[in-house]
Design a protein around this motif. Sequence first.
Motif, PDB file in Angstrom:
ATOM      1  N   SER A  49      55.910  24.201  82.106  1.00 45.79           N
ATOM      2  CA  SER A  49      55.359  22.842  82.239  1.00 45.79           C
ATOM      3  C   SER A  49      53.912  22.893  82.697  1.00 45.79           C
ATOM      4  O   SER A  49      53.052  22.169  82.184  1.00 45.79           O
ATOM      5  CB  SER A  49      56.176  22.023  83.248  1.00 45.79           C
ATOM      6  OG  SER A  49      57.493  21.840  82.818  1.00 45.79           O
ATOM      7  N   SER A 194      60.682   9.219  73.035  1.00 41.88           N
ATOM      8  CA  SER A 194      59.263   8.834  72.998  1.00 41.88           C
ATOM      9  C   SER A 194      58.944   7.880  71.861  1.00 41.88           C
ATOM     10  O   SER A 194      57.905   7.216  71.885  1.00 41.88           O
ATOM     11  CB  SER A 194      58.395  10.094  72.854  1.00 41.88           C
ATOM     12  OG  SER A 194      58.612  10.685  71.584  1.00 41.88           O
ATOM     13  N   GLY A 207      47.925  13.449  71.637  1.00 42.75           N
ATOM     14  CA  GLY A 207      47.237  13.751  72.897  1.00 42.75           C
ATOM     15  C   GLY A 207      45.999  14.600  72.793  1.00 42.75           C
ATOM     16  O   GLY A 207      45.716  15.402  73.689  1.00 42.75           O
ATOM     17  N   VAL A 283      59.028  16.882  71.891  1.00 47.49           N
ATOM     18  CA  VAL A 283      58.563  16.118  73.054  1.00 47.49           C
ATOM     19  C   VAL A 283      57.037  16.178  73.084  1.00 47.49           C
ATOM     20  O   VAL A 283      56.471  17.274  73.188  1.00 47.49           O
ATOM     21  CB  VAL A 283      59.129  16.703  74.361  1.00 47.49           C
ATOM     22  CG1 VAL A 283      58.673  15.872  75.561  1.00 47.49           C
ATOM     23  CG2 VAL A 283      60.646  16.794  74.313  1.00 47.49           C
ATOM     24  N   ASN A 286      51.877  15.801  76.130  1.00 44.17           N
ATOM     25  CA  ASN A 286      51.290  15.079  77.262  1.00 44.17           C
ATOM     26  C   ASN A 286      52.310  14.253  78.041  1.00 44.17           C
ATOM     27  O   ASN A 286      51.953  13.557  78.994  1.00 44.17           O
ATOM     28  CB  ASN A 286      50.128  14.178  76.789  1.00 44.17           C
ATOM     29  CG  ASN A 286      50.526  13.261  75.653  1.00 44.17           C
ATOM     30  OD1 ASN A 286      51.666  13.306  75.172  1.00 44.17           O
ATOM     31  ND2 ASN A 286      49.595  12.422  75.221  1.00 44.17           N
ATOM     32  N   THR A 287      53.585  14.314  77.655  1.00 42.91           N
ATOM     33  CA  THR A 287      54.646  13.674  78.454  1.00 42.91           C
ATOM     34  C   THR A 287      55.439  14.717  79.246  1.00 42.91           C
ATOM     35  O   THR A 287      56.366  14.362  79.960  1.00 42.91           O
ATOM     36  CB  THR A 287      55.618  12.879  77.552  1.00 42.91           C
ATOM     37  OG1 THR A 287      56.325  13.786  76.690  1.00 42.91           O
ATOM     38  CG2 THR A 287      54.873  11.852  76.716  1.00 42.91           C
ATOM     39  N   ASP A 289      55.515  16.531  82.211  1.00 43.15           N
ATOM     40  CA  ASP A 289      54.780  16.383  83.472  1.00 43.15           C
ATOM     41  C   ASP A 289      55.218  17.326  84.583  1.00 43.15           C
ATOM     42  O   ASP A 289      54.676  17.296  85.690  1.00 43.15           O
ATOM     43  CB  ASP A 289      54.914  14.943  83.975  1.00 43.15           C
ATOM     44  CG  ASP A 289      56.375  14.504  84.064  1.00 43.15           C
ATOM     45  OD1 ASP A 289      57.270  15.363  84.005  1.00 43.15           O
ATOM     46  OD2 ASP A 289      56.610  13.280  84.194  1.00 43.15           O
ATOM     47  N   GLN A 297      64.011  18.118  79.029  1.00 42.66           N
ATOM     48  CA  GLN A 297      63.410  16.975  78.353  1.00 42.66           C
ATOM     49  C   GLN A 297      63.739  16.932  76.862  1.00 42.66           C
ATOM     50  O   GLN A 297      63.941  15.862  76.301  1.00 42.66           O
ATOM     51  CB  GLN A 297      61.887  16.998  78.542  1.00 42.66           C
ATOM     52  CG  GLN A 297      61.442  16.524  79.921  1.00 42.66           C
ATOM     53  CD  GLN A 297      59.932  16.389  80.018  1.00 42.66           C
ATOM     54  OE1 GLN A 297      59.260  17.228  80.567  1.00 42.66           O
ATOM     55  NE2 GLN A 297      59.401  15.312  79.450  1.00 42.66           N
ATOM     56  N   SER A 301      65.656  13.753  75.450  1.00 43.70           N
ATOM     57  CA  SER A 301      64.948  12.895  74.499  1.00 43.70           C
ATOM     58  C   SER A 301      65.832  12.447  73.347  1.00 43.70           C
ATOM     59  O   SER A 301      65.543  11.457  72.681  1.00 43.70           O
ATOM     60  CB  SER A 301      63.713  13.620  73.948  1.00 43.70           C
ATOM     61  OG  SER A 301      64.094  14.688  73.117  1.00 43.70           O
TER      62      SER A 301
END
Length: 490
Positions: A49, A194, A207, A283, A286-287, A289, A297, A301
């Motif tokens: 990450s 998303s 992004g 994913v 930029n999401t 985090d 994630q 998702s």
Amino acid sequence: MSTTDAPKKPCETDDVPVPATLRKSLKNRHIQLIALGGAIGTGLFYGSSESIALAGPSILLAYLIGGFAIFMIVRALSEMSVEDPKAGAFSYYATRYWSKRAGFISGWNYWFNYILVSMVELAVVGSFVNYWFPAIPTWVSAAVFLVLITAANLLGVSKFGEFEFWFAIIKIVAVIAMIIGGLAVIIFALPTASGIKASFANWFTVGGGFFPNGLMGHTDNGWTGLLMALVVVMFSFGGTELIGITAGETEDPKTTIPRATNDIIWRILVFYIGALGVIMAVVPWNTIDGKSSPFVQIFDSVGIHAAAGILNFVCLTAVMSVYNSGLYANSRMLYSLAKQGNAPAYLGKLNSKGVPVAGVLTSAVITAIAVVVVFVWPEFAFNYLMSIATIAGIINWTMIMFTEMKFRKVVEAGGAPEDSNLAGKSGQEALDAIHFKLPFAKVTPWVVLVFLALVVVLMCFSASYRIAVIAGVIWLAILFVAYQITQAKK
């Protein structure tokens, strides 16, 4: 420790004690999975990450560049391990082919490195246990796993190999499942949380594109970009050099070590670049985090919320694997140091199963004390200790490359090990007879050394890593002084 020292003559290499009583019980499947498991850990499952946030999709290039460098480092170590398979590989080779001082510094630095890694891994094991059993104090979890893994290491090297084999299988299955699941989302165009269609085109359209932060840039949160991500990437690769440590206890090192080493490159491609490439296709980068693992994630998702629990189990086994490997490596390193006269003699004793019990127990006790420090000062520990472990790893890799060059000089001078196929040969004939050669050996070590120097320079741009660089210089000075003191007493 000048790198231009004249090569030792054959007679000068015979005074290094050769540890010959360890059991050669590790089979090919053990070495293959130990090598693979060493490259897959919490650095991939959670640490990715941070690297993605620094570089975006270009992190794939960072892993490719860093992976090439680590592959050449392991190739250099394996070149020596195949010809001269001994316990405590780095320290033994540095002593035999460079100098006793180099062996002292190499061995104790590697031991220190794994103590740091082990203490932090044990300190976080409680957080994974608390996912299911929140009432259990984190220190209890750390104590239980420390005792269990220590006991497992006392059973013999074959048992260690079995534990690592199954730990690695769990991690491999998890990564492959994620890759297959992610590809299914992309191929069947499944809806994602998303709202952005899953596609590899997202690497270039989301992004800011493939290089959202460029090679290197500065924001309110500090330095970012592809180059800064290399620092995090190199930490992720720590542990791959464990192949060299196992050489002294491998049934057929001439076959097994080359196979395991050459497989590292495709493992990096599949398990790092492949996995992260699929994640960022599903994913948006930029999401990601850092609040949860990218692996969680990608399943969240598409509505598979059980992924968090599954990954928690995988990370728990990854932590146990790291400590298991760390304790094994440290006990063999202390054993080798003792045989060289660079550590107390009691650390060189084996039990009836060929296990250096004193080395196992000493490393476990020091780790336990260090874990207490982590619990008392957690903020200090997690802000700085892993970055200090990174600089210790870089010191180790640097010494491997210098030692490989020394090894070749000794071989060329006719000082190859008596039990290798190089015995009795000298000059170019001896170099040509090396079974598992480092590619482009006249140039490769220097290219890798320049790259490692670049990583150290980049560390200076980050506050926590900058402290690690300073700590690394102080640590090296301590080792130099410690060596002089120990020699003065003899």
